[in-house]
Motif scaffolding. Structure first.
Motif, PDB file in Angstrom:
ATOM      1  N   LEU A 266       0.833  -1.203   0.000  1.00  0.00           N
ATOM      2  CA  LEU A 266       0.000   0.000   0.000  1.00  0.00           C
ATOM      3  C   LEU A 266       0.867   1.252   0.000  1.00  0.00           C
ATOM      4  O   LEU A 266       0.567   2.230  -0.701  1.00  0.00           O
TER       5      LEU A 266
ATOM      6  N   GLN B 153       1.971   2.040  -3.466  1.00  0.00           N
ATOM      7  CA  GLN B 153       0.870   2.635  -4.232  1.00  0.00           C
ATOM      8  C   GLN B 153       0.674   4.102  -3.859  1.00  0.00           C
ATOM      9  O   GLN B 153       0.446   4.960  -4.719  1.00  0.00           O
ATOM     10  N   GLN B 154       0.778   4.372  -2.569  1.00  0.00           N
ATOM     11  CA  GLN B 154       0.575   5.751  -2.115  1.00  0.00           C
ATOM     12  C   GLN B 154       1.687   6.670  -2.599  1.00  0.00           C
ATOM     13  O   GLN B 154       1.436   7.796  -3.050  1.00  0.00           O
TER      14      GLN B 154
ATOM     15  N   ALA C 191       1.163   7.288  -6.255  1.00  0.00           N
ATOM     16  CA  ALA C 191      -0.020   8.119  -6.476  1.00  0.00           C
ATOM     17  C   ALA C 191       0.276   9.581  -6.184  1.00  0.00           C
ATOM     18  O   ALA C 191      -0.159  10.475  -6.914  1.00  0.00           O
ATOM     19  N   VAL C 192       1.033   9.828  -5.122  1.00  0.00           N
ATOM     20  CA  VAL C 192       1.194  11.192  -4.645  1.00  0.00           C
ATOM     21  C   VAL C 192       2.379  11.902  -5.320  1.00  0.00           C
ATOM     22  O   VAL C 192       2.584  13.099  -5.111  1.00  0.00           O
TER      23      VAL C 192
ATOM     24  N   GLY D  75       5.441  15.509  -2.679  1.00  0.00           N
ATOM     25  CA  GLY D  75       4.851  14.188  -2.514  1.00  0.00           C
ATOM     26  C   GLY D  75       5.729  13.276  -1.679  1.00  0.00           C
ATOM     27  O   GLY D  75       5.235  12.544  -0.798  1.00  0.00           O
TER      28      GLY D  75
ATOM     29  N   PHE E 164       4.961  11.576   1.947  1.00  0.00           N
ATOM     30  CA  PHE E 164       5.148  10.149   2.201  1.00  0.00           C
ATOM     31  C   PHE E 164       6.017   9.921   3.434  1.00  0.00           C
ATOM     32  O   PHE E 164       5.685   9.107   4.311  1.00  0.00           O
TER      33      PHE E 164
END
Lengths: 226, 226
Positions: A178, A181-182, A185-186, A215, A219
Motif C-alpha cells: 500500500l 501505491q501511495q 499516487a502522490v 509528494g 510520504f
DNA sequence: GTCTATACGGAGATAGAC
DNA sequence: GTCTATCTCCGTATAGAC
C-alpha cells in the motif's frame, strides 16, 4: 521499404555481387515494418478508427501479407500493444535497486519518482496509456498485462526495498504494498492525472520537481523513522 | 417509445378523450430517447465503433430524426457526453461544505473521500471515464470539460475549505491546491487506478475503508497542526 | 511469402414524401 | 418534425497468381 524495392530489382554490393537477402530476415523486417506502422496508426486513431488500409500504406507491404502474419485486426492490435508495453516499462527499471541502500532516502526517492515521471509523462507513452484505458472494456487482457508489467518492473522491486528498509528500521510502513501505491499516487500520479485529460498541459521542470518533492515529503512524514 | 406508438394510433385518457401530445414535448422526449440510447451505445462500444444504426434502433426514432436534432455523429457524441458529465459530478457536491467546520477533521475527510470513492468507482462512471480518456486525443474539449466540472464541483470547494482551515490554524498546507490534489490522489486515486485497468477487480468495503483511512492519515501526518 | 484484385457488409449521411 | 428508402464510400478480410 526503399531497401526492399532495390532488392527486388537485383541489388549488388560494392563489388557488383548480387545481394540475396535471407528470406527469413526479409520476412521479419516486414513484420517489424507492419508493427511500427500499426502502432503509429493505433496511437493516432484508436483501435476502431484505425484502418488496415492505412497500416498497409504505412508499412509498405500488402494487406494480404499483414493478414498472413497476424490473422486479424484484433490479433494485430494485441500483438502490437502486448509487444510495446514491456519495452516501454523496461526503461523504468534501472533506477530502483538503489533505494534500499541509499545513504539519503529522501533524495533517492525524489530521484526515482522524478525519473519515472519524466518517462511516463512523455506524450507517446501518455497516448499509449490512453489507448489502453479506452479499450479495456473490449480488451481486458491489456489491463492484466499493464498491471503485470508495471507491477513487475516498478512497484514490485520497490515493495521489496521498502520491506528491507522496514526490517532495518529505516522505515515504518506496516503495509509496504500500500505504501508503494501511495508514494506513486502522490508523486507521479499527480502530474499524470493532469496530462491524462490535458495532453498539452505544460509542466515546467521546476514545477515537476516541486510537486514530486512535496509528494515524497508527504510520504516520509508518515513512514520515515525519526 | 411504446407511448409514442400509442399516441400515433390515437390514445385516449380514462374518459375517452383523445390525448394530443404537445409537439414540443414529443420532440423533447424523442430527443431524450436519442440521448439515452446514444450514451448506452457509446459507453458499450466507444466512439468509433458505436453505430448510428444501433442508436437508431435503441432510441426508437428514425435515423433522419437523429441527424435533424444533432447534425452529425461527432456533435451527438459531444452533446451526450457534455450533458452527462455535469450530472455525474453533481452527485459529489453535497458532502464538502462540512469540512471547514467539522469538529473531527480526520473523520470528516475520511467520510468525504469515501463518499467520492463510492460514486467514482461505480462501473458506469468508470466506463464513462475510460471512454473520455480514450477519446481525448480526438476530442480535447472533453478533457477541458472534465477538468472544469471536477474542479468546480470537487477540488475547488475543498481548496477553499483548506484555505479557511489554514487561516484558522487548524491546518498547515502552504499550497492548498496541491494539498487537495495529493489528498485525492492518495485516497480515491488508489482504488481508482486499480479499477481503471481491472474493471472487475473486487474491492471489499473493509478494504476500501482501510485504504482511504490510511491515505487520510498520510495526508494529516504532514499537514495537520499539532 | 508476397502480391493484385475483389468480395461483401456496414458505415455515416441525406432526399423527398407526409 | 418525422419517417422510409437510398446513396456512396470505406471497412475487414480473402482468392488466386507468382
Amino acid at each position: 521499404m526503399g531497401a526492399e524495392a532495390q532488392d527486388a530489382q537485383g541489388a549488388t554490393d560494392e563489388y557488383g555481387i548480387p545481394i540475396i537477402p535471407d528470406p527469413a530476415d526479409a520476412a521479419s523486417r516486414k513484420r517489424q515494418a507492419i508493427i511500427d506502422a500499426a502502432l503509429a496508426e493505433f496511437l493516432a486513431e484508436g483501435y476502431s478508427a484505425a484502418s488496415m488500409d492505412a497500416i498497409t500504406r504505412g508499412s509498405g507491404v500488402s494487406k494480404a501479407t499483414i493478414y498472413k502474419h497476424f490473422g486479424s485486426k484484433e490479433r494485430l492490435f494485441l500483438a502490437v500493444i502486448g509487444g510495446v508495453l514491456p519495452k516501454t516499462y523496461a526503461d523504468l527499471e534501472p533506477s530502483n535497486s538503489t533505494i534500499a541502500d541509499a545513504p539519503d532516502l529522501r533524495a533517492a526517492l525524489v530521484r526515482l519518482t522524478t525519473d519515472w515521471a519524466r518517462i511516463l509523462l512523455r506524450p507517446d507513452i501518455m497516448s499509449l496509456r490512453r489507448l489502453v484505458i479506452g479499450e479495456i472494456d473490449r480488451f481486458p487482457q491489456l489491463g492484466q498485462l499493464w498491471y503485470r508489467v508495471s507491477y513487475d518492473m516498478n512497484n514490485g522491486p520497490l515493495v521489496e526495498a521498502f520491506t528491507e528498509l522496514n526490517a532495518r528500521g529505516a522505515l515504518a510502513a506496516p503495509d509496504p504494498k500500500l505504501a508503494v501505491q501511495q508514494l506513486v499516487a502522490v508523486t507521479v500520479g499527480v502530474p499524470q492525472l493532469v496530462r491524462t485529460f490535458s495532453p498539452d498541459a505544460v509542466i515546467e521542470d521546476a514545477e515537476l520537481t516541486r510537486v514530486i518533492s512535496s509528494g515524497v515529503d508527504l510520504f516520509l512524514a508518515r513512514y520515515a523513522t525519526a
